[in-house]
Design an enzyme around this catalytic site. Structure first.
Site, short mmCIF file in Angstrom:
data_model
loop_
_atom_site.label_atom_id
_atom_site.label_comp_id
_atom_site.label_asym_id
_atom_site.label_seq_id
_atom_site.Cartn_x
_atom_site.Cartn_y
_atom_site.Cartn_z
N TYR A 129 0.83 -1.21 0.00
CA TYR A 129 0.00 0.00 0.00
C TYR A 129 0.85 1.25 0.00
O TYR A 129 2.07 1.18 0.23
CB TYR A 129 -0.96 0.00 1.20
CG TYR A 129 -0.35 0.34 2.53
CD1 TYR A 129 0.50 -0.54 3.20
CD2 TYR A 129 -0.61 1.57 3.15
CE1 TYR A 129 1.06 -0.21 4.43
CE2 TYR A 129 -0.06 1.90 4.39
CZ TYR A 129 0.77 1.00 5.02
OH TYR A 129 1.33 1.32 6.23
N LYS A 176 6.49 -1.85 1.95
CA LYS A 176 5.28 -1.25 2.56
C LYS A 176 4.12 -2.22 2.40
O LYS A 176 3.22 -2.05 1.57
CB LYS A 176 4.98 0.12 1.95
CG LYS A 176 4.07 0.96 2.86
CD LYS A 176 4.14 2.42 2.52
CE LYS A 176 3.10 3.26 3.23
NZ LYS A 176 3.23 3.30 4.68
N GLU A 209 11.98 2.68 14.36
CA GLU A 209 11.08 3.73 13.85
C GLU A 209 9.82 3.75 14.69
O GLU A 209 9.70 3.01 15.67
CB GLU A 209 10.75 3.47 12.38
CG GLU A 209 10.06 2.15 12.12
CD GLU A 209 9.79 1.87 10.65
OE1 GLU A 209 9.60 2.82 9.87
OE2 GLU A 209 9.74 0.68 10.29
N1 PDD Z 1 2.74 5.25 7.48
N2 PDD Z 1 7.38 4.01 9.05
C1 PDD Z 1 6.25 3.29 9.02
C2 PDD Z 1 6.25 1.95 9.68
C3 PDD Z 1 5.11 3.78 8.36
O1 PDD Z 1 3.98 3.05 8.31
C4 PDD Z 1 5.16 5.07 7.77
C5 PDD Z 1 3.99 5.65 7.04
C6 PDD Z 1 6.36 5.79 7.84
C7 PDD Z 1 6.51 7.15 7.20
O2 PDD Z 1 6.55 7.01 5.80
P1 PDD Z 1 6.08 8.20 4.84
O3 PDD Z 1 6.90 9.38 5.21
O4 PDD Z 1 6.38 7.68 3.47
O5 PDD Z 1 4.61 8.44 5.08
C8 PDD Z 1 7.46 5.23 8.47
C9 PDD Z 1 1.57 5.64 6.73
C10 PDD Z 1 1.34 7.12 6.75
C11 PDD Z 1 0.39 4.81 7.19
O6 PDD Z 1 0.59 3.61 7.35
O7 PDD Z 1 -0.72 5.34 7.35
#
Ligand code: PDD
Length: 289
Positions: A33, A145, A178
């Site tokens: 996703y 992801k 993270e």
């Molecule tokens: N989450 N780390 C994890 C585990 C994440 O799920 C996300 C993003 C990030 C930040 O990634 P980005 O800057 O590309 O949004 C880091 C999204 C927003 C979610 O699952 O809703």
């Protein structure tokens, strides 16, 4: 106003959007996703980078998805237009496809694409957050992801039960990898910004990548180096990033105040610079009519 989603090649009212009982995304979380924010001018923020990451997630899992970026952006723009939110994000999911339940993939399947849009307001003055550390119990390919997010669901639940806004995931060596759905950052007493390197242990956030570039522009040094829970608790500042949040200051970790308990100078500088970028960004993938 009716919310509109996109499933099975069609725009449908959100509440009537369905997926098959035999979808591998449903059986095995065999799917990937992206969450892509769009600003008040209707432009996707780092849209091309999100789709590049989507392609690498698909490739890592060997999911053959043939739709072009241009076609995907067209559907995304149409979804935003139909939902008429002033700003928000698009959630986009691609599963391996539909087949009778079997762990083994036997045939070539047609991947399933689904999307919905959600209203959300990016805040110029972000809330000050509290986080709690929890064990990082996830698998070893967090760079993909994937929708397989049970490790995060459990961690966020544990943190929320203590009154936390986010969980910071800690690996067996005591390093913060993270956040549950965000990247984790600290600022050392020397004014150096530190975040975990982009290995398989974390999702290389698009906001993270952009912020590293922005930091250079405003002469802030960033080191991609793991930090421990103790490093974080004794840091000058701490913050988190994601596409739906931008840069949010963290004022407490495990009930311990960070710095003076307010947003620090460096976080503020980065937050403002990212906010400026977010507001003024344009499509980075050519015109979509
Ligand atoms: N989450 N780390 C994890 C585990 C994440 O799920 C996300 C993003 C990030 C930040 O990634 P980005 O800057 O590309 O949004 C880091 C999204 C927003 C979610 O699952 O809703």
């Amino acid at each position: 106003m009716t919310r509109i989603a996109y499933t099975n090649g069609m725009f449908v009212p959100h509440d009537y959007a369905t997926v098959s009982m035999d979808d591998r995304g449903y059986h095995f979380a065999d799917s990937v996703y992206e969450v892509i924010a769009y600003n008040q001018r209707g432009f996707f923020v780092d849209g091309k980078r999100h789709l590049d990451r989507l392609r690498s997630s698909l490739k890592a899992l060997n999911i053959p998805f043939r739709m072009s970026d241009q076609a995907l952006f067209l559907v995304m723009h149409e979804l935003v237009r139909k939902n008429r939110h002033s700003e928000g994000y698009v959630y986009l999911q691609i599963t391996r496809g539909i087949a009778p339940r079997d762990h083994l993939v036997r045939d070539f399947l047609e991947p399933t694409l689904a999307m919905f849009a959600e209203h959300c307001t990016f805040q110029e003055t972000p809330p000050h957050l509290k986080v709690f550390t929890v064990p990082d119990i996830r698998w070893k390919r967090n760079d993909i992801k994937s929708t397989s997010l049970l490790g995060v669901v459990v961690g966020k639940y544990q943190a929320a039960n203590k009154g936390g806004d986010e969980a910071w995931l800690v690996n067996d060596e005591g390093f913060v990898t993270e956040g549950g759905a965000t990247n984790a950052w600290i600022v050392t007493h020397k004014g150096v910004v530190q975040t975990h390197p982009a290995t398989n242990a974390i999702l290389n956030g698009i906001t993270r990548q952009r912020l590293i570039e922005i930091a250079k522009d405003v002469s802030i040094v960033v080191e991609e180096k793991p930090f421990t829970v103790e490093d974080a608790k004794s840091a000058r500042e701490a913050f988190l990033t994601s596409s739906t949040k931008g840069v949010h200051p963290i004022i407490e970790i495990d009930d311990q105040k960070i710095g003076n308990g307010l947003m620090g100078d460096i976080t503020q500088k980065l937050q403002k610079a990212y906010w400026h970028f977010y507001q003024h960004t344009k499509n980075d993938y050519g015109e979509i009519s």
